[in-house]
Design a protein around this motif. Sequence first.
Motif, PDB file in Angstrom:
ATOM      1  N   TYR A  74      -4.971   3.206  -4.038  1.00  0.00           N
ATOM      2  CA  TYR A  74      -4.412   1.931  -3.575  1.00  0.00           C
ATOM      3  C   TYR A  74      -5.400   0.791  -3.819  1.00  0.00           C
ATOM      4  O   TYR A  74      -5.035  -0.272  -4.331  1.00  0.00           O
ATOM      5  CB  TYR A  74      -4.071   2.039  -2.093  1.00  0.00           C
ATOM      6  N   ILE A  75      -6.668   1.014  -3.457  1.00  0.00           N
ATOM      7  CA  ILE A  75      -7.691  -0.020  -3.628  1.00  0.00           C
ATOM      8  C   ILE A  75      -7.895  -0.345  -5.103  1.00  0.00           C
ATOM      9  O   ILE A  75      -7.988  -1.510  -5.496  1.00  0.00           O
ATOM     10  CB  ILE A  75      -9.009   0.427  -2.969  1.00  0.00           C
ATOM     11  N   GLU A  76      -7.962   0.684  -5.927  1.00  0.00           N
ATOM     12  CA  GLU A  76      -8.189   0.467  -7.355  1.00  0.00           C
ATOM     13  C   GLU A  76      -7.073  -0.371  -7.973  1.00  0.00           C
ATOM     14  O   GLU A  76      -7.317  -1.220  -8.844  1.00  0.00           O
ATOM     15  CB  GLU A  76      -8.302   1.803  -8.079  1.00  0.00           C
ATOM     16  N   ASP A  85     -14.542  -8.820  -1.176  1.00  0.00           N
ATOM     17  CA  ASP A  85     -13.507  -9.273  -0.250  1.00  0.00           C
ATOM     18  C   ASP A  85     -12.141  -8.704  -0.619  1.00  0.00           C
ATOM     19  O   ASP A  85     -11.350  -8.340   0.254  1.00  0.00           O
ATOM     20  CB  ASP A  85     -13.446 -10.803  -0.220  1.00  0.00           C
ATOM     21  N   SER A  86     -11.855  -8.617  -1.916  1.00  0.00           N
ATOM     22  CA  SER A  86     -10.557  -8.073  -2.330  1.00  0.00           C
ATOM     23  C   SER A  86     -10.496  -6.568  -2.064  1.00  0.00           C
ATOM     24  O   SER A  86      -9.426  -6.036  -1.727  1.00  0.00           O
ATOM     25  CB  SER A  86     -10.291  -8.364  -3.810  1.00  0.00           C
ATOM     26  N   VAL A  87     -11.635  -5.886  -2.181  1.00  0.00           N
ATOM     27  CA  VAL A  87     -11.679  -4.453  -1.878  1.00  0.00           C
ATOM     28  C   VAL A  87     -11.424  -4.225  -0.395  1.00  0.00           C
ATOM     29  O   VAL A  87     -10.623  -3.357   0.001  1.00  0.00           O
ATOM     30  CB  VAL A  87     -13.037  -3.856  -2.296  1.00  0.00           C
ATOM     31  N   PHE A  91      -8.273  -2.355   1.454  1.00  0.00           N
ATOM     32  CA  PHE A  91      -8.588  -1.286   2.417  1.00  0.00           C
ATOM     33  C   PHE A  91      -7.830  -1.558   3.721  1.00  0.00           C
ATOM     34  O   PHE A  91      -7.145  -0.667   4.254  1.00  0.00           O
ATOM     35  CB  PHE A  91     -10.097  -1.270   2.655  1.00  0.00           C
ATOM     36  N   ASP A  92      -7.952  -2.770   4.246  1.00  0.00           N
ATOM     37  CA  ASP A  92      -7.281  -3.130   5.495  1.00  0.00           C
ATOM     38  C   ASP A  92      -5.764  -3.018   5.371  1.00  0.00           C
ATOM     39  O   ASP A  92      -5.082  -2.505   6.269  1.00  0.00           O
ATOM     40  CB  ASP A  92      -7.640  -4.562   5.904  1.00  0.00           C
ATOM     41  N   ASP A  93      -5.224  -3.506   4.260  1.00  0.00           N
ATOM     42  CA  ASP A  93      -3.777  -3.479   4.061  1.00  0.00           C
ATOM     43  C   ASP A  93      -3.255  -2.052   4.087  1.00  0.00           C
ATOM     44  O   ASP A  93      -2.222  -1.756   4.714  1.00  0.00           O
ATOM     45  CB  ASP A  93      -3.421  -4.153   2.738  1.00  0.00           C
ATOM     46  N   TYR A  94      -3.961  -1.161   3.435  1.00  0.00           N
ATOM     47  CA  TYR A  94      -3.529   0.236   3.397  1.00  0.00           C
ATOM     48  C   TYR A  94      -3.558   0.853   4.800  1.00  0.00           C
ATOM     49  O   TYR A  94      -2.619   1.544   5.210  1.00  0.00           O
ATOM     50  CB  TYR A  94      -4.419   1.044   2.455  1.00  0.00           C
ATOM     51  N   CYS A  95      -4.637   0.592   5.524  1.00  0.00           N
ATOM     52  CA  CYS A  95      -4.801   1.225   6.832  1.00  0.00           C
ATOM     53  C   CYS A  95      -3.880   0.635   7.898  1.00  0.00           C
ATOM     54  O   CYS A  95      -3.500   1.331   8.845  1.00  0.00           O
ATOM     55  CB  CYS A  95      -6.262   1.126   7.277  1.00  0.00           C
ATOM     56  N   TYR A  96      -3.521  -0.622   7.775  1.00  0.00           N
ATOM     57  CA  TYR A  96      -2.593  -1.223   8.731  1.00  0.00           C
ATOM     58  C   TYR A  96      -1.144  -0.861   8.426  1.00  0.00           C
ATOM     59  O   TYR A  96      -0.325  -0.743   9.339  1.00  0.00           O
ATOM     60  CB  TYR A  96      -2.740  -2.751   8.735  1.00  0.00           C
ATOM     61  N   ASN A  97      -0.817  -0.682   7.155  1.00  0.00           N
ATOM     62  CA  ASN A  97       0.588  -0.556   6.773  1.00  0.00           C
ATOM     63  C   ASN A  97       1.005   0.793   6.222  1.00  0.00           C
ATOM     64  O   ASN A  97       2.201   1.054   6.111  1.00  0.00           O
ATOM     65  CB  ASN A  97       0.915  -1.630   5.728  1.00  0.00           C
ATOM     66  N   TYR A  98       0.031   1.653   5.881  1.00  0.00           N
ATOM     67  CA  TYR A  98       0.392   2.928   5.276  1.00  0.00           C
ATOM     68  C   TYR A  98      -0.171   4.119   6.033  1.00  0.00           C
ATOM     69  O   TYR A  98       0.570   4.958   6.505  1.00  0.00           O
ATOM     70  CB  TYR A  98      -0.042   2.951   3.808  1.00  0.00           C
TER      71      TYR A  98
END
Length: 288
Positions: A74-76, A85-87, A91-98
């Motif tokens: 996901y991060i890649e 910052d984009s990494v 990371f945050d987006d994946y952990c909050y939403n997936y």
Amino acid sequence: MDRRLYGTLVAAPVVAVGLYAYYLKYRTKNRLFFMLNVPIERAVAPGRWRLVGLLVRVRNFIYRNTIQDRLWNYIEARSEEGNADSVLAAFDDYCYNYEWTWAIGDKKAVILAKVVQEAKPKMMLELGTFLGYSAIIIAQNMPSDGKLITVEAYPKSAEIARKIINRAGYGDKVTVINAFSYDVIPNLHHDYDVETLDMVFLDHFMEGYVADLKRLEKGGFLHNGSVAFADNVRGEGSKGFSEYIRSSGHYECQFYEADNGYTEGMSDGMERGIFKGADMFSGETLGL
């Protein structure tokens, strides 16, 4: 109630969720699968880490990979090479939403960044890399010529952490060691050219916090002013850390209230101790 019956009653709903998720995987192209898992994990996480671990294993079985692989993919795909910052945002987006993970998350990261900025460490040790989130926060906020050694016991996590840290642009500043902390600490002088540490961040095996801090003290790795900073100090396994640094007389302590990573209302804490006891440990050698 019989323990086996109790275990069955507790595990049955989790297994049912896993089977339903398997069904959803093929009916919804994964999105609803993850939308279901995130609220379930947040609901069972407080005090029920074994159930969270079981959910992770169910997903690993379904996808034939690991949470480390899924997060890295996901991060890649959603971050820019060399843009920390984009990494972190991916990371945050994946952990909050997936999928929920054990990373410290964006809220605790604010506290960690502040403590690192105040300590200004030129040489720092992190115990418990997981997937490199906190290592990136540390690298962003330590002096430009600072060096971080981060230790991760699990090979898969260490492998993916290196990829994520390199993606963020800090591969030259951060050294990831795949080993147990109790094997690394006695060899810091010889293997990693470490004389003393300006800061250590403990976020690994909670029951090992005090033992590893004592190893650092007795090995002469802490100087007056060195910062010992620990996460999850309200956890059952780590309660002894706060008790030790507050009662030892060797530290000036400060507690930070914080929600646990990627959760709402799950109270936790972090604690900083500024070391003042170097003279008491001079001449001692590691005996643990």
